[in-house]
Design a protein around this motif. Structure first.
Motif, PDB file in Angstrom:
ATOM      1  N   SER A 227      96.342  41.926 -10.003  1.00  0.00           N
ATOM      2  CA  SER A 227      96.745  40.399 -10.411  1.00  0.00           C
ATOM      3  C   SER A 227      96.095  39.651 -11.227  1.00  0.00           C
ATOM      4  CB  SER A 227      96.872  40.017  -8.796  1.00  0.00           C
ATOM      5  OG  SER A 227      97.331  41.109  -7.952  1.00  0.00           O
ATOM      6  N   LEU A 228      94.987  39.940 -11.890  1.00  0.00           N
ATOM      7  CA  LEU A 228      94.378  39.102 -12.811  1.00  0.00           C
ATOM      8  C   LEU A 228      94.259  39.658 -14.208  1.00  0.00           C
ATOM      9  CD1 LEU A 228      91.028  38.534 -10.536  1.00  0.00           C
ATOM     10  CD2 LEU A 228      93.074  37.042 -11.067  1.00  0.00           C
ATOM     11  N   PRO A 229      95.519  39.777 -14.801  1.00  0.00           N
ATOM     12  CA  PRO A 229      95.767  40.315 -16.122  1.00  0.00           C
ATOM     13  C   PRO A 229      94.866  39.642 -17.050  1.00  0.00           C
ATOM     14  CG  PRO A 229      97.642  39.011 -15.575  1.00  0.00           C
ATOM     15  CD  PRO A 229      96.523  39.114 -14.356  1.00  0.00           C
ATOM     16  N   GLY A 230      94.330  38.539 -17.112  1.00  0.00           N
ATOM     17  CA  GLY A 230      93.686  37.676 -17.906  1.00  0.00           C
ATOM     18  C   GLY A 230      91.950  38.242 -17.803  1.00  0.00           C
ATOM     19  N   LEU A 231      91.642  38.549 -16.849  1.00  0.00           N
ATOM     20  CA  LEU A 231      90.481  38.836 -16.632  1.00  0.00           C
ATOM     21  C   LEU A 231      89.936  40.035 -17.487  1.00  0.00           C
ATOM     22  CD1 LEU A 231      87.961  38.100 -14.596  1.00  0.00           C
ATOM     23  CD2 LEU A 231      88.491  39.920 -13.354  1.00  0.00           C
ATOM     24  N   PRO A 232      88.887  39.876 -18.127  1.00  0.00           N
ATOM     25  CA  PRO A 232      88.516  40.877 -19.103  1.00  0.00           C
ATOM     26  C   PRO A 232      87.726  42.232 -18.272  1.00  0.00           C
ATOM     27  CG  PRO A 232      87.549  38.684 -19.942  1.00  0.00           C
ATOM     28  CD  PRO A 232      88.060  38.297 -18.615  1.00  0.00           C
TER      29      PRO A 232
ATOM     30  N   ILE B  94      94.490  38.663   5.797  1.00  0.00           N
ATOM     31  CA  ILE B  94      93.616  38.093   6.862  1.00  0.00           C
ATOM     32  C   ILE B  94      94.366  37.767   8.173  1.00  0.00           C
ATOM     33  CG2 ILE B  94      91.930  36.421   7.772  1.00  0.00           C
ATOM     34  CD1 ILE B  94      90.736  36.595   4.924  1.00  0.00           C
ATOM     35  N   ARG B  95      95.361  37.316   7.963  1.00  0.00           N
ATOM     36  CA  ARG B  95      96.159  36.568   9.043  1.00  0.00           C
ATOM     37  C   ARG B  95      97.347  37.779   9.615  1.00  0.00           C
ATOM     38  NH1 ARG B  95      98.916  31.084   8.153  1.00  0.00           N
ATOM     39  NH2 ARG B  95      99.774  31.916   6.130  1.00  0.00           N
ATOM     40  N   SER B  96      97.364  38.762   9.028  1.00  0.00           N
ATOM     41  CA  SER B  96      98.434  39.976   9.329  1.00  0.00           C
ATOM     42  C   SER B  96      97.978  40.789  10.252  1.00  0.00           C
ATOM     43  CB  SER B  96      98.791  40.607   8.206  1.00  0.00           C
ATOM     44  OG  SER B  96      97.877  41.537   7.496  1.00  0.00           O
ATOM     45  N   ASN B  97      96.640  40.882  10.753  1.00  0.00           N
ATOM     46  CA  ASN B  97      96.118  41.836  11.751  1.00  0.00           C
ATOM     47  C   ASN B  97      96.629  41.112  13.204  1.00  0.00           C
ATOM     48  OD1 ASN B  97      94.603  43.340  13.149  1.00  0.00           O
ATOM     49  ND2 ASN B  97      92.676  43.217  12.457  1.00  0.00           N
ATOM     50  N   ILE B  98      97.381  41.808  13.559  1.00  0.00           N
ATOM     51  CA  ILE B  98      98.174  41.280  15.142  1.00  0.00           C
ATOM     52  C   ILE B  98      97.398  41.631  16.133  1.00  0.00           C
ATOM     53  CG2 ILE B  98     100.285  41.180  16.220  1.00  0.00           C
ATOM     54  CD1 ILE B  98     101.801  41.450  13.643  1.00  0.00           C
TER      55      ILE B  98
ATOM     56  N   SER C  62      94.408  32.776 -15.362  1.00  0.00           N
ATOM     57  CA  SER C  62      95.467  31.405 -15.110  1.00  0.00           C
ATOM     58  C   SER C  62      95.297  31.233 -13.655  1.00  0.00           C
ATOM     59  CB  SER C  62      96.862  32.032 -15.310  1.00  0.00           C
ATOM     60  OG  SER C  62      97.251  32.679 -14.499  1.00  0.00           O
ATOM     61  N   LEU C  63      95.366  30.100 -13.403  1.00  0.00           N
ATOM     62  CA  LEU C  63      95.401  29.419 -11.927  1.00  0.00           C
ATOM     63  C   LEU C  63      96.426  30.129 -11.049  1.00  0.00           C
ATOM     64  CD1 LEU C  63      94.049  27.181 -10.274  1.00  0.00           C
ATOM     65  CD2 LEU C  63      95.578  25.676 -10.880  1.00  0.00           C
ATOM     66  N   GLY C  64      97.730  30.328 -11.572  1.00  0.00           N
ATOM     67  CA  GLY C  64      98.640  30.938 -10.949  1.00  0.00           C
ATOM     68  C   GLY C  64      98.097  32.382 -10.430  1.00  0.00           C
ATOM     69  N   SER C  65      97.492  33.103 -11.230  1.00  0.00           N
ATOM     70  CA  SER C  65      97.057  34.599 -10.680  1.00  0.00           C
ATOM     71  C   SER C  65      95.840  34.462  -9.726  1.00  0.00           C
ATOM     72  CB  SER C  65      96.258  35.343 -12.160  1.00  0.00           C
ATOM     73  OG  SER C  65      95.161  34.621 -12.493  1.00  0.00           O
ATOM     74  N   LEU C  66      95.013  33.392 -10.202  1.00  0.00           N
ATOM     75  CA  LEU C  66      94.047  33.182  -8.920  1.00  0.00           C
ATOM     76  C   LEU C  66      94.917  32.902  -7.393  1.00  0.00           C
ATOM     77  CD1 LEU C  66      91.457  31.114 -10.890  1.00  0.00           C
ATOM     78  CD2 LEU C  66      91.222  33.544  -9.958  1.00  0.00           C
ATOM     79  N   LYS C  67      95.837  32.011  -7.635  1.00  0.00           N
ATOM     80  CA  LYS C  67      96.443  31.563  -6.358  1.00  0.00           C
ATOM     81  C   LYS C  67      97.260  32.691  -5.836  1.00  0.00           C
ATOM     82  CE  LYS C  67      97.056  26.561  -6.680  1.00  0.00           C
ATOM     83  NZ  LYS C  67      95.934  26.566  -5.340  1.00  0.00           N
ATOM     84  N   THR C  68      97.694  33.511  -6.627  1.00  0.00           N
ATOM     85  CA  THR C  68      98.393  34.660  -5.952  1.00  0.00           C
ATOM     86  C   THR C  68      97.273  35.741  -5.244  1.00  0.00           C
ATOM     87  OG1 THR C  68      99.857  34.939  -8.045  1.00  0.00           O
ATOM     88  CG2 THR C  68      99.802  36.899  -6.645  1.00  0.00           C
ATOM     89  N   VAL C  69      95.920  35.848  -5.789  1.00  0.00           N
ATOM     90  CA  VAL C  69      94.995  36.589  -5.041  1.00  0.00           C
ATOM     91  C   VAL C  69      94.851  35.940  -3.703  1.00  0.00           C
ATOM     92  CG1 VAL C  69      92.872  37.632  -5.294  1.00  0.00           C
ATOM     93  CG2 VAL C  69      94.279  37.711  -7.368  1.00  0.00           C
ATOM     94  N   GLU C  70      94.588  34.711  -3.863  1.00  0.00           N
ATOM     95  CA  GLU C  70      94.182  33.789  -2.656  1.00  0.00           C
ATOM     96  C   GLU C  70      95.264  34.102  -1.577  1.00  0.00           C
ATOM     97  OE1 GLU C  70      94.082  29.597  -3.782  1.00  0.00           O
ATOM     98  OE2 GLU C  70      92.153  29.872  -4.940  1.00  0.00           O
ATOM     99  N   ALA C  71      96.496  33.893  -2.038  1.00  0.00           N
ATOM    100  CA  ALA C  71      97.560  34.047  -0.861  1.00  0.00           C
ATOM    101  C   ALA C  71      97.795  35.368  -0.465  1.00  0.00           C
ATOM    102  CB  ALA C  71      98.873  33.830  -1.734  1.00  0.00           C
ATOM    103  N   SER C  72      97.228  36.583  -1.219  1.00  0.00           N
ATOM    104  CA  SER C  72      97.189  37.748  -0.751  1.00  0.00           C
ATOM    105  C   SER C  72      96.084  38.006   0.255  1.00  0.00           C
ATOM    106  CB  SER C  72      97.265  38.781  -1.677  1.00  0.00           C
ATOM    107  OG  SER C  72      95.839  38.690  -2.572  1.00  0.00           O
ATOM    108  N   ILE C  73      95.160  37.411  -0.056  1.00  0.00           N
ATOM    109  CA  ILE C  73      93.761  37.454   0.779  1.00  0.00           C
ATOM    110  C   ILE C  73      94.066  36.677   2.152  1.00  0.00           C
ATOM    111  CG2 ILE C  73      91.509  36.682   1.294  1.00  0.00           C
ATOM    112  CD1 ILE C  73      91.085  36.773  -1.848  1.00  0.00           C
ATOM    113  N   ASN C  74      94.568  35.419   2.077  1.00  0.00           N
ATOM    114  CA  ASN C  74      95.116  34.879   3.314  1.00  0.00           C
ATOM    115  C   ASN C  74      96.151  35.461   4.188  1.00  0.00           C
ATOM    116  OD1 ASN C  74      93.162  32.726   2.687  1.00  0.00           O
ATOM    117  ND2 ASN C  74      94.755  31.619   1.708  1.00  0.00           N
TER     118      ASN C  74
END
Lengths: 196, 179
Positions: free
Chosen positions: B117-122, B37-41, B22-34
């Protein structure tokens, strides 16, 4: 030879060597002495004969004409024949003179008038100066053009580098702004709730 | 009657074209990546292009992100500052070289999280993450990667998570490409 006791004085008389004081006495004696008169005549004949013969030096070496030492060389024979022949000498002289005239006529250049030459020389110098100046000006212009071209090229290259650097910086800034905006809108969410 | 039939067919068509991831699961992964990356202070990365995820049917989920390994001001070299010293350039290169391995560790960790986070992915399909690493023109980027691509399968990541694999064991599951 006379048997007269004055034979020696007679010989001196014949060769004009008798003292002047004795000459008169000797002449009177000759008129009276037949022997001395005959001797005097013989001496005078001998003296005349001797005087008629030319003086010649005694030869240093006696050789035959057929000796090879006396044979002249080919060049000597040629020159001997040449110098001894007035016809040949005259012909050669005429040839030399003719050759000299022809060469002189051929090589002779008519001397131009001094005034004309001056004008021509002045014109030549002026032409040369003009050519040299034109050449120098052309070189300077060419060098200027080359320098201008090089400077322009360097300036363009520098401008290009600066443009690329600035363009890259602007692109990065734009990406940063876009990213921040996108992430901020995602954080806020469509309804304005943070963390949605 | 015809209208009902059409509605039924359309419903079937849409149901058939519904993606398994689902698009939602992809967006969840995208958000975690972003976020990661930004959390390295202490020595932050410069996120230039946020993560984008897509699902390629039959292949797997692919995530791309554009970043600079070191946060460098875009105006480090500008008409106002026309020279960057050799020391600055070499220091920057050294910092970047050191952070490549750290980025790989972070990417592996993110992909392990994505597998959950990608339950639908085979399970047999891949999870791929590609980081485009930006370098300025004036930098000395010789020897530094421009692209980093990590590939593995969802099943391997799930198995590794189940057995609490060490970072070294986890690293062995990935195919890494430095371009």
């Amino acid at each position: 030879m006379s048997t007269c006791d004055r034979a020696e004085a007679l010989r001196d008389y014949a060769f004009d060597e008798l003292p002047a004081a004795e000459v008169r006495g000797m002449e009177q004696h000759i008129q009276t002495c037949e022997a001395c008169a005959a001797d005097l005549e013989r001496l005078q004949m001998t003296t005349a004969a001797l005087r008629s013969i030319p003086d010649r030096e005694i030869p240093q070496r006696i050789a035959f004409v057929s000796d090879k030492v006396f044979a002249p060389s080919a060049a000597a024979r040629f020159f001997s024949g040449f110098w001894n022949s007035s016809a040949r000498l005259g012909f050669v002289s005429a040839c030399v003179l003719g050759t000299a005239l022809i060469v002189s006529a051929y090589r002779r250049t008519p001397p131009p008038a001094a005034e004309v030459r001056t004008v021509v020389e002045t014109a030549d110098v002026s032409k040369q100066v003009n050519e040299a100046v034109s050449k120098a000006v052309a070189q300077v212009r060419q060098e200027d053009a080359r320098l201008t071209q090089a400077t322009l090229k360097a300036a363009e290259a520098k401008h290009e580098r600066e443009y690329l650097v600035l363009s890259e910086a602007v692109q990065v800034l734009q990406k940063q702004v876009n990213t921040n905006t996108l992430l901020a809108s995602a954080d806020v969410g469509p309804s304005g709730v943070v963390g949605q | 009657m015809k209208a009902l039939l059409l509605i039924g067919l359309a419903t079937l068509c849409f149901a058939a074209s519904e993606p398994v991831v689902s698009l939602g699961s992809l967006k969840t992964v995208e958000a975690s990546i972003n976020d990661r990356i930004r959390s390295n202070i202490n020595d932050p990365y410069d996120l230039l292009g946020p993560a984008r995820g897509t699902y390629l049917e039959g292949y797997g989920a692919v995530f791309t992100v554009e970043m600079n390994l070191v946060l460098v001001s875009p105006l480090t070299l500008s008409p106002f500052k026309q020279v960057v010293s050799d020391k600055e350039i070499s220091d920057l290169r050294e910092r970047k070289a050191k952070k490549v391995d750290g980025l790989k560790v972070m990417m592996r960790d993110l992909m392990a999280g994505a597998s959950r986070s990608l339950p639908g992915l085979p399970p047999q399909e891949r999870i791929v993450m590609e980081a485009f690493l930006f370098n300025y023109r004036w930098e000395n980027s010789r020897g530094l990667p421009r692209r980093l691509v990590l590939t593995t399968t969802k099943q391997q990541l799930i198995d590794a998570g189940n057995r609490h694999a060490t970072p070294a064991e986890l690293a062995a599951l990935f195919t890494e490409e430095e371009i």
